[in-house]
Design a protein around this motif. Structure first.
Motif, PDB file in Angstrom:
ATOM      1  N   THR A 114       0.838  -1.191   0.000  1.00 28.40           N
ATOM      2  CA  THR A 114       0.000   0.000   0.000  1.00 28.40           C
ATOM      3  C   THR A 114       0.882   1.253   0.000  1.00 28.40           C
ATOM      4  O   THR A 114       1.814   1.351   0.793  1.00 28.40           O
ATOM      5  CB  THR A 114      -0.932  -0.011   1.231  1.00 28.40           C
ATOM      6  OG1 THR A 114      -1.709  -1.223   1.195  1.00 28.40           O
ATOM      7  CG2 THR A 114      -1.869   1.175   1.224  1.00 28.40           C
ATOM      8  N   PHE A 115       0.574   2.164  -0.912  1.00 24.23           N
ATOM      9  CA  PHE A 115       1.313   3.419  -1.066  1.00 24.23           C
ATOM     10  C   PHE A 115       2.808   3.171  -1.297  1.00 24.23           C
ATOM     11  O   PHE A 115       3.649   3.950  -0.879  1.00 24.23           O
ATOM     12  CB  PHE A 115       1.098   4.358   0.127  1.00 24.23           C
ATOM     13  CG  PHE A 115      -0.344   4.611   0.445  1.00 24.23           C
ATOM     14  CD1 PHE A 115      -1.226   5.013  -0.552  1.00 24.23           C
ATOM     15  CD2 PHE A 115      -0.833   4.433   1.724  1.00 24.23           C
ATOM     16  CE1 PHE A 115      -2.564   5.244  -0.272  1.00 24.23           C
ATOM     17  CE2 PHE A 115      -2.174   4.665   2.021  1.00 24.23           C
ATOM     18  CZ  PHE A 115      -3.035   5.069   1.016  1.00 24.23           C
ATOM     19  N   GLY A 116       3.126   2.064  -1.967  1.00 24.69           N
ATOM     20  CA  GLY A 116       4.498   1.740  -2.314  1.00 24.69           C
ATOM     21  C   GLY A 116       5.370   1.362  -1.142  1.00 24.69           C
ATOM     22  O   GLY A 116       6.582   1.249  -1.284  1.00 24.69           O
ATOM     23  N   LEU A 117       4.768   1.154   0.029  1.00 24.64           N
ATOM     24  CA  LEU A 117       5.564   1.023   1.240  1.00 24.64           C
ATOM     25  C   LEU A 117       5.013   0.035   2.265  1.00 24.64           C
ATOM     26  O   LEU A 117       5.756  -0.755   2.831  1.00 24.64           O
ATOM     27  CB  LEU A 117       5.675   2.416   1.881  1.00 24.64           C
ATOM     28  CG  LEU A 117       6.618   2.614   3.027  1.00 24.64           C
ATOM     29  CD1 LEU A 117       8.059   2.363   2.602  1.00 24.64           C
ATOM     30  CD2 LEU A 117       6.487   4.043   3.562  1.00 24.64           C
ATOM     31  N   LEU A 138      -3.139  10.040   5.681  1.00 26.82           N
ATOM     32  CA  LEU A 138      -1.855  10.462   6.250  1.00 26.82           C
ATOM     33  C   LEU A 138      -0.727   9.561   5.759  1.00 26.82           C
ATOM     34  O   LEU A 138       0.386  10.023   5.482  1.00 26.82           O
ATOM     35  CB  LEU A 138      -1.920  10.464   7.775  1.00 26.82           C
ATOM     36  CG  LEU A 138      -2.924  11.440   8.388  1.00 26.82           C
ATOM     37  CD1 LEU A 138      -3.004  11.241   9.894  1.00 26.82           C
ATOM     38  CD2 LEU A 138      -2.544  12.864   8.052  1.00 26.82           C
ATOM     39  N   MET A 139      -1.008   8.272   5.646  1.00 19.93           N
ATOM     40  CA  MET A 139      -0.017   7.329   5.123  1.00 19.93           C
ATOM     41  C   MET A 139       0.307   7.651   3.660  1.00 19.93           C
ATOM     42  O   MET A 139       1.469   7.642   3.262  1.00 19.93           O
ATOM     43  CB  MET A 139      -0.543   5.897   5.251  1.00 19.93           C
ATOM     44  CG  MET A 139      -0.707   5.429   6.689  1.00 19.93           C
ATOM     45  SD  MET A 139      -1.741   3.956   6.855  1.00 19.93           S
ATOM     46  CE  MET A 139      -0.856   2.768   5.853  1.00 19.93           C
ATOM     47  N   VAL A 181      -2.462   0.569  -4.231  1.00 19.59           N
ATOM     48  CA  VAL A 181      -2.205  -0.792  -3.752  1.00 19.59           C
ATOM     49  C   VAL A 181      -1.709  -1.646  -4.902  1.00 19.59           C
ATOM     50  O   VAL A 181      -2.359  -1.737  -5.941  1.00 19.59           O
ATOM     51  CB  VAL A 181      -3.470  -1.434  -3.131  1.00 19.59           C
ATOM     52  CG1 VAL A 181      -3.173  -2.839  -2.632  1.00 19.59           C
ATOM     53  CG2 VAL A 181      -4.018  -0.572  -1.991  1.00 19.59           C
ATOM     54  N   GLU A 182      -0.566  -2.244  -4.696  1.00 15.29           N
ATOM     55  CA  GLU A 182       0.022  -3.177  -5.655  1.00 15.29           C
ATOM     56  C   GLU A 182      -0.175  -4.584  -5.094  1.00 15.29           C
ATOM     57  O   GLU A 182       0.462  -4.962  -4.107  1.00 15.29           O
ATOM     58  CB  GLU A 182       1.514  -2.881  -5.797  1.00 15.29           C
ATOM     59  CG  GLU A 182       2.268  -3.888  -6.605  1.00 15.29           C
ATOM     60  CD  GLU A 182       3.768  -3.676  -6.508  1.00 15.29           C
ATOM     61  OE1 GLU A 182       4.482  -4.481  -7.104  1.00 15.29           O
ATOM     62  OE2 GLU A 182       4.227  -2.723  -5.843  1.00 15.29           O
ATOM     63  N   PRO A 183      -1.079  -5.376  -5.664  1.00  8.39           N
ATOM     64  CA  PRO A 183      -1.281  -6.731  -5.163  1.00  8.39           C
ATOM     65  C   PRO A 183       0.018  -7.536  -5.195  1.00  8.39           C
ATOM     66  O   PRO A 183       0.812  -7.411  -6.127  1.00  8.39           O
ATOM     67  CB  PRO A 183      -2.318  -7.316  -6.121  1.00  8.39           C
ATOM     68  CG  PRO A 183      -3.053  -6.117  -6.625  1.00  8.39           C
ATOM     69  CD  PRO A 183      -1.990  -5.050  -6.757  1.00  8.39           C
ATOM     70  N   LEU A 184       0.246  -8.322  -4.158  1.00 11.84           N
ATOM     71  CA  LEU A 184       1.408  -9.190  -4.070  1.00 11.84           C
ATOM     72  C   LEU A 184       0.946 -10.643  -4.098  1.00 11.84           C
ATOM     73  O   LEU A 184      -0.181 -10.939  -3.671  1.00 11.84           O
ATOM     74  CB  LEU A 184       2.183  -8.914  -2.776  1.00 11.84           C
ATOM     75  CG  LEU A 184       2.801  -7.531  -2.653  1.00 11.84           C
ATOM     76  CD1 LEU A 184       3.393  -7.346  -1.254  1.00 11.84           C
ATOM     77  CD2 LEU A 184       3.863  -7.318  -3.719  1.00 11.84           C
ATOM     78  N   PRO A 185       1.780 -11.553  -4.545  1.00  8.97           N
ATOM     79  CA  PRO A 185       1.365 -12.961  -4.592  1.00  8.97           C
ATOM     80  C   PRO A 185       1.244 -13.546  -3.179  1.00  8.97           C
ATOM     81  O   PRO A 185       1.976 -13.148  -2.278  1.00  8.97           O
ATOM     82  CB  PRO A 185       2.487 -13.649  -5.374  1.00  8.97           C
ATOM     83  CG  PRO A 185       3.666 -12.759  -5.240  1.00  8.97           C
ATOM     84  CD  PRO A 185       3.126 -11.355  -5.082  1.00  8.97           C
ATOM     85  N   ALA A 186       0.326 -14.475  -3.044  1.00 10.22           N
ATOM     86  CA  ALA A 186       0.199 -15.227  -1.790  1.00 10.22           C
ATOM     87  C   ALA A 186       1.388 -16.179  -1.735  1.00 10.22           C
ATOM     88  O   ALA A 186       1.693 -16.849  -2.702  1.00 10.22           O
ATOM     89  CB  ALA A 186      -1.103 -15.999  -1.783  1.00 10.22           C
ATOM     90  N   THR A 187       2.058 -16.217  -0.601  1.00  9.38           N
ATOM     91  CA  THR A 187       3.259 -17.036  -0.456  1.00  9.38           C
ATOM     92  C   THR A 187       3.007 -18.159   0.536  1.00  9.38           C
ATOM     93  O   THR A 187       2.562 -17.913   1.647  1.00  9.38           O
ATOM     94  CB  THR A 187       4.452 -16.169   0.025  1.00  9.38           C
ATOM     95  OG1 THR A 187       4.611 -15.075  -0.883  1.00  9.38           O
ATOM     96  CG2 THR A 187       5.726 -16.973   0.112  1.00  9.38           C
ATOM     97  N   ARG A 188       3.316 -19.367   0.097  1.00  7.76           N
ATOM     98  CA  ARG A 188       3.191 -20.520   1.003  1.00  7.76           C
ATOM     99  C   ARG A 188       4.395 -20.592   1.922  1.00  7.76           C
ATOM    100  O   ARG A 188       5.488 -20.185   1.559  1.00  7.76           O
ATOM    101  CB  ARG A 188       3.098 -21.796   0.187  1.00  7.76           C
ATOM    102  CG  ARG A 188       1.727 -21.947  -0.441  1.00  7.76           C
ATOM    103  CD  ARG A 188       1.423 -23.417  -0.462  1.00  7.76           C
ATOM    104  NE  ARG A 188       0.075 -23.813  -0.640  1.00  7.76           N
ATOM    105  CZ  ARG A 188      -0.804 -23.998   0.337  1.00  7.76           C
ATOM    106  NH1 ARG A 188      -0.537 -23.710   1.552  1.00  7.76           N
ATOM    107  NH2 ARG A 188      -1.988 -24.478   0.077  1.00  7.76           N
TER     108      ARG A 188
END
Length: 182
Positions: free
Chosen positions: A52-55, A158-159, A174-181
């Protein structure tokens, strides 16, 4: 219901949510007998797992066998945060609770998000508001306490503002990230 503050978040792609434990999102209970705050549930349902927000990595409850969950990673970060603050209090490093906090507050905060810069986003689950929300705090470098708002809806702008001041405006929030096992 998803609030306007959540739907204003720009998603780069479809949210990653296949590993999120929606039963826990709706059914988990804190010591006060109440569940997750509505603003957090709305965020997780809308944005899923991502940066979220690159961070910021806001941890959702995840199904068994997946990494980056609130009750796994978030719990470990909370232990680390509290240990650091106990040490700081013993050493009388009062700057650790500035500008907005105090030592007894630090003992009740729980990490629910972590930044890639080593900052923590925390909620005070011992101080639920009348509308069921938790006050939101940020600990920058795990050595300061900044109050960001009465809920995640208030904290998100604020974020974003702080992230924009460091990285500049981004085309998505928001940049979706892969679900990690595990």
């Amino acid at each position: 219901m998803i609030s306007d503050a959540m739907t204003e978040l720009r998603l780069r792609d479809s949210p990653t949510s296949r590993h999120i434990d929606f039963g826990a999102l709706d059914g988990y209970r804190f010591a006060d007998g109440e569940g997750f705050p509505a603003s957090y549930r709305a965020f997780v349902r809308y944005a899923g797992w991502g940066r979220t927000f690159g961070l910021w990595l806001i941890y959702p409850p995840v199904r068994p066998g997946y990494a980056d969950g609130l009750h796994g990673r978030g719990a470990q970060l909370t232990k680390r945060f509290r240990a650091s603050y106990r040490d700081g209090e013993r050493e009388a490093f009062d700057w650790m609770v500035e500008p907005d906090g105090h030592w007894s507050l630090a003992a009740t905060l729980e990490v629910f998000a972590w930044s890639e810069n080593g900052d923590a986003l925390l909620w005070n689950s011992a101080s639920r508001t009348t509308d069921g929300e938790f006050p939101i705090w940020e600990s920058r470098g795990v050595d300061s306490l900044h109050h960001l708002g009465t809920d995640l809806r208030e904290a998100l702008p604020l974020m974003r503002e702080r992230s924009d001041s460091v990285f500049g405006p981004r085309p998505f929030d928001v940049e979706p990230l892969p679900a990690t096992r595990l």
